[in-house]
Motif scaffolding. Sequence first.
Motif, short mmCIF file in Angstrom:
data_model
loop_
_atom_site.label_atom_id
_atom_site.label_comp_id
_atom_site.label_asym_id
_atom_site.label_seq_id
_atom_site.Cartn_x
_atom_site.Cartn_y
_atom_site.Cartn_z
N UNK A 115 -1.74 45.36 -43.81
CA UNK A 115 -2.32 44.54 -45.16
C UNK A 115 -3.49 45.32 -45.55
N UNK A 116 -4.33 45.86 -44.93
CA UNK A 116 -5.36 46.93 -45.34
C UNK A 116 -5.23 47.84 -46.02
N UNK A 117 -3.71 48.35 -46.11
CA UNK A 117 -3.46 49.65 -46.66
C UNK A 117 -2.42 49.36 -48.08
N UNK A 118 -2.21 48.44 -48.03
CA UNK A 118 -0.87 48.03 -49.08
C UNK A 118 -1.42 48.10 -50.52
N UNK A 119 -2.26 47.56 -50.94
CA UNK A 119 -2.82 47.53 -52.26
C UNK A 119 -3.31 48.94 -52.56
N UNK A 159 4.09 56.60 -52.92
CA UNK A 159 3.08 56.92 -51.98
C UNK A 159 3.25 56.50 -50.46
N UNK A 160 2.64 56.99 -49.67
CA UNK A 160 2.61 56.67 -48.18
C UNK A 160 1.40 57.02 -47.43
N UNK A 161 1.39 56.26 -46.44
CA UNK A 161 0.17 56.56 -45.46
C UNK A 161 0.66 56.43 -44.00
N UNK A 162 0.60 57.78 -43.45
CA UNK A 162 0.77 58.04 -41.98
C UNK A 162 -0.38 57.75 -41.32
N UNK A 186 -11.55 49.64 -46.30
CA UNK A 186 -10.74 48.68 -45.89
C UNK A 186 -10.21 48.70 -44.25
N UNK A 187 -10.08 50.18 -43.98
CA UNK A 187 -9.84 50.17 -42.45
C UNK A 187 -10.97 50.01 -41.51
N UNK A 188 -12.14 50.38 -42.14
CA UNK A 188 -13.27 49.91 -41.35
C UNK A 188 -13.43 48.57 -41.21
N UNK A 226 -16.39 53.39 -31.21
CA UNK A 226 -16.21 53.85 -32.35
C UNK A 226 -15.88 53.16 -33.53
N UNK A 227 -16.10 53.46 -34.91
CA UNK A 227 -15.65 52.77 -35.92
C UNK A 227 -14.05 52.70 -36.07
N UNK A 228 -13.48 53.89 -35.68
CA UNK A 228 -12.07 54.15 -35.75
C UNK A 228 -11.02 53.52 -34.45
N UNK A 229 -11.93 52.81 -33.83
CA UNK A 229 -11.33 52.04 -32.74
C UNK A 229 -10.05 51.32 -33.24
N UNK A 230 -8.87 51.45 -32.62
CA UNK A 230 -7.89 50.70 -32.89
C UNK A 230 -7.22 51.08 -34.14
N UNK A 231 -7.40 52.04 -34.92
CA UNK A 231 -6.56 52.63 -36.19
C UNK A 231 -5.61 53.33 -35.56
#
Length: 854
Positions: free
Chosen positions: A31-35, A49-52, A168-170, A184-189
């Motif tokens: 949901x954080x990445x779709x838009x 487009x795509x996100x890995x 959005x991910x943060x 870390x900020x990236x925890x859980x991504x």
Amino acid sequence: MGGAAAAPRGERPAGLPVPDAEEGRTGRVEDALADAVVKAVRDTGGYGGAVYLRSRDRRSLVLCVMSGVPRSLLKPWWRIPVSGALPMCETFRSGETQYLPDDRATMLRFPQFTAALPYSFAHAYQPVRVGGETVGVLAVLCSSSREPAGEEEVREGLRRAGRDMEERLAEYARGLPGRTDADAVAYGIEYDDQPVSVRLPTPPAQAVAIGMIEWDLAGDRWSGDDDALELLGVSREEFGGTMAAVEERVSPDDLYELRAARRDAEDTGQIRGRHFRVLEEPRDEGERVHYRPVELWGHVVRARSSDRLLVGALIDVAGGVTAAEAAERLPDGLFSLDQDGRVIYANRRCQDLLGSDLERLLGHYPWEVLTWLRDPAYEDRYRAAMLTQQPVSYLVHTPDGVWLGFVLYPGVHGLTGRVFRTAAPAGAEPGRALPPSSQAAAPPAELVTTARAGALYHVVQMASVLTESVTVRDVCRAVSEQLLPAFGAQEVALYTVRDGRMYLLWEDGYPQHFLDPFEGVPLEADLPGVHALTTRLPLFFESPEELAGAYPRLALDPMTSWAFLPLIASGHPVGSCILGWNTPHRFTAEERSALTALAGLTAQAMERARLYDAESAVARGLQEGLLPHRLPTVDRLRVTARYLPGTKGMDIGGDWYDVIRTGRGVALVIGDVEGHSVGAAAVMGQLRSAVHSFAASGRPPQEVVTHTNQLLAELETDIFATCCYIELDPATGHARAVRAGHPPPLLRHPDGSAEILELPGGVLLGVQPDADYPVAEFTLEPGSVLALYTDGLVEVPGSDIATGIETVLSCLAVSRTDSMEELADRILGAARRAEDRPDDVALLLTAYDPAGAG
């Protein structure tokens, strides 16, 4: 010999809903990445487009969100190894944006990717970071033939999208449960789920007007809401509410249809799409009368036993149905496929040409329904159209002896196709698609090869990686890094056969000590890994029940599916490869074939690597035998040395070092013979012996080097060498040095400062028999450290040697340790030569310590 550890209990699978800590809502990383993905496609002028995102084990990149491209087309790339030779993997590893404008650029940079997707399209990749840490990659696809966006425009759009995704991910990460300020900020991504498809926005279509009506069949009374009355073209005040009032608004040509609708309701209890036209009032005086097409749908309900009330809808069909009717009038067949290639529409002419009714086609791939379209070439045409977003044409010969021409017109939400009868072209071969040059009956379009993208990519990628694998350990690591993420497995074990028994070479993902009981089992053991090898047939088990039924005494780990693959090279049994999945896994025919082919490649690479390891062990033993086994103990000096063989290539080098007692003190020597071969090592041994002999005889430094140079010239080997020779008086610290084409020594002073000793030098040894070598003198202060090294320590690919020397010099200065052993290890680590060394490394460190005893 089978099984693996499951994910730790209690961990949240990536992608599952998690509570928002602040707002009490649930959220998903998708949901954080779709838009943001949709916006990135729009901003870069792309069509997909795509996100890995990285996987939980950090071994893979997993496709999380995609838009504009069918999920089915990218299925082989849903999960890819971080180490893979793919643009998204390179972007993740390097942290740099990649832009590939067409298939030629892709072929130069990523040939394996082009072999699997041989279509021309532009694609660009942007690292996705959170808190400075790379957590994924954004990819956008653009047409390479239409007017594309400029490279700078694409890069700027990607940068904006990257910043948007980071925000959005943060925000998403801050809402994860169990998070603390110290995290870390990236925890859980991370992500280990199925990809989610997001539709790109479509141009706004004309809204369909619908009005609700009630028709009292017994009293012939009508009533409707405002929308229904608007469709009839009357106001509520003007409408009389009778059947006659409705008929006044209907075209005289269609009154029968309206009256037939009443009979349908009385006979069947329902009205299904009766079509008629209603009058539209002229907007201006003198304007001609217009009619609007509508459809009536409804069903009868009974309020009382004697009442018959029809409840229904009046639908404005001025758009859709009229368009469909127009398609039915065309002489060519028309069909439409959704984004994944399934049929969603076919006109009557198309059904006739294909020899199949609409009901049989709807919701299916045409190449699955029609046997004569099952050649992989035809499915490939669909892939070519969708990935290039350009029309594609081809001819097909049907079983009835008819030639049909197909033209595919793609869009981001699917494609429209045209099919028509045509004459057989010259040189046509029935049953096969024609090459591009034969497409005379249809608009020209570049056609592509008949590739099965998924299996082909994995085989090509593995072959490429294994070609670069030299040792058995390299092969094992490559198999682990490629097979696990490529097929979504969680465990791998590689066994080899030796003296009729199986021995473990490599494992990844197994519980600790689980494989211990299987070590050294004979080839008669009742085990699936053994049977796969002895029968030379792969074994696949899709559930624990299947495996337990075949091998009831086998101890199982927490896995749920397994593949046992024989490793056979040139008819010779090499070993077994075992893969395990911690979720139920269905092995398709294509996947079984790919895994079997990959096992064959692995076996060939394993045999080649075993031969290399055996030959290398002999060569390394020869080389190491020529180096000093121990250095002499010298009062007032602390001396240590390191030698590391190169890890690339099949040859050995000629680096050497020595510490020699002379009549005036001690000689510190380091040298490097040109080339990597047994011959180079032999020359190294001769030079070391010569230097040792000349130095021990009491000759001064200049004569030692001069005589060694003459000796090498007389050998007529066409091999050159470098050397740095320093004679040191331990009593005074006074030194005399001669340098022959060798990198300069480094000196750390007692105060911690360090410098490069730019000593004058002569040419390489063996170049000029009568060359002169000047002598330089200097004095070491107590507490000084002198470093001699070969160029393998300071040569870094992509950088110059001066940068490497500065790196070592800096490490020498800041490493304030009294241990010479620790200092030597730190220097090797700082120069990053412990892994992936293209050249041998020799290092000789000497500390001047007048108060010490050596």
